[in-house]
Design a protein around this motif. Structure first.
Motif, mmCIF file in Angstrom:
data_model
loop_
_atom_site.group_PDB
_atom_site.id
_atom_site.type_symbol
_atom_site.label_atom_id
_atom_site.label_comp_id
_atom_site.label_asym_id
_atom_site.label_seq_id
_atom_site.Cartn_x
_atom_site.Cartn_y
_atom_site.Cartn_z
ATOM 1 N N SER A 118 0.868 7.733 -8.339
ATOM 2 C CA SER A 118 1.040 7.751 -9.793
ATOM 3 C C SER A 118 1.246 6.362 -10.373
ATOM 4 O O SER A 118 1.132 6.172 -11.577
ATOM 5 C CB SER A 118 2.231 8.634 -10.171
ATOM 6 N N ARG A 119 1.542 5.368 -9.530
ATOM 7 C CA ARG A 119 1.760 3.996 -10.008
ATOM 8 C C ARG A 119 0.567 3.083 -9.756
ATOM 9 O O ARG A 119 0.526 1.975 -10.269
ATOM 10 C CB ARG A 119 2.982 3.391 -9.321
ATOM 11 N N GLN A 120 -0.390 3.545 -8.967
ATOM 12 C CA GLN A 120 -1.532 2.693 -8.655
ATOM 13 C C GLN A 120 -2.355 2.434 -9.907
ATOM 14 O O GLN A 120 -2.640 3.336 -10.680
ATOM 15 C CB GLN A 120 -2.380 3.327 -7.557
ATOM 16 N N GLY A 121 -2.705 1.178 -10.104
ATOM 17 C CA GLY A 121 -3.502 0.786 -11.256
ATOM 18 C C GLY A 121 -2.704 0.694 -12.541
ATOM 19 O O GLY A 121 -3.279 0.594 -13.616
ATOM 20 N N LYS A 122 -1.374 0.761 -12.436
ATOM 21 C CA LYS A 122 -0.535 0.690 -13.625
ATOM 22 C C LYS A 122 0.393 -0.505 -13.544
ATOM 23 O O LYS A 122 0.608 -1.069 -12.482
ATOM 24 C CB LYS A 122 0.271 1.976 -13.777
ATOM 25 N N LYS A 123 0.951 -0.899 -14.671
ATOM 26 C CA LYS A 123 1.832 -2.055 -14.755
ATOM 27 C C LYS A 123 3.155 -1.616 -15.361
ATOM 28 O O LYS A 123 3.186 -0.881 -16.346
ATOM 29 C CB LYS A 123 1.174 -3.110 -15.644
ATOM 30 N N THR A 170 2.613 2.047 -2.425
ATOM 31 C CA THR A 170 2.783 2.352 -3.833
ATOM 32 C C THR A 170 2.431 3.814 -4.080
ATOM 33 O O THR A 170 1.409 4.299 -3.601
ATOM 34 C CB THR A 170 1.880 1.451 -4.701
ATOM 35 N N SER A 210 0.816 -1.206 0.000
ATOM 36 C CA SER A 210 0.000 0.000 0.000
ATOM 37 C C SER A 210 0.850 1.256 0.000
ATOM 38 O O SER A 210 0.316 2.352 -0.047
ATOM 39 C CB SER A 210 -0.966 -0.007 1.194
#
Length: 97
Positions: free
Chosen positions: A45-50, A42, A40
């Motif tokens: 800006s990186r949440q929901g990204k790969k 993270t 958590s």
């Protein structure tokens, strides 16, 4: 055939015996800060990204970093723009960042 240092070699290994040093309190992993174990922490800006990575020559890396900086962009934004341009070239719809 098992390579020394291979993660597969660790799979069937017995766990190390637990020992506590005298005068030291045992560390309970469950009681540790949950942000380090649950992910958590993270960045928003990186949440929901790969992540997508690649290995390029030092010259390519330098050129991309410098050109992005000259244009007031992050390398990630420049790569997103390049990927969308490539998708268009291949007849696909751009998908954003």
């Amino acid at each position: 055939m098992s390579r020394k240092g291979s993660l597969l070699a660790l799979r069937d290994r017995e766990p190390a015996p637990k020992s506590e040093a005298p005068g030291k309190a045992a560390i309970n992993p469950a009681a540790a800060d949950s942000t380090t174990t649950t992910g958590s922490a993270t960045a928003p800006s990186r949440q929901g990204k790969k992540a997508m990575t690649g290995y390029f020559s030092p010259e390519m890396s330098f050129a991309m970093h410098m050109t992005a900086r000259k244009n007031g962009m992050s390398l990630q934004d420049a790569m997103g723009e390049a990927f969308n341009d490539w998708l268009r070239k291949m007849g696909e719809s751009p998908v954003g960042k």
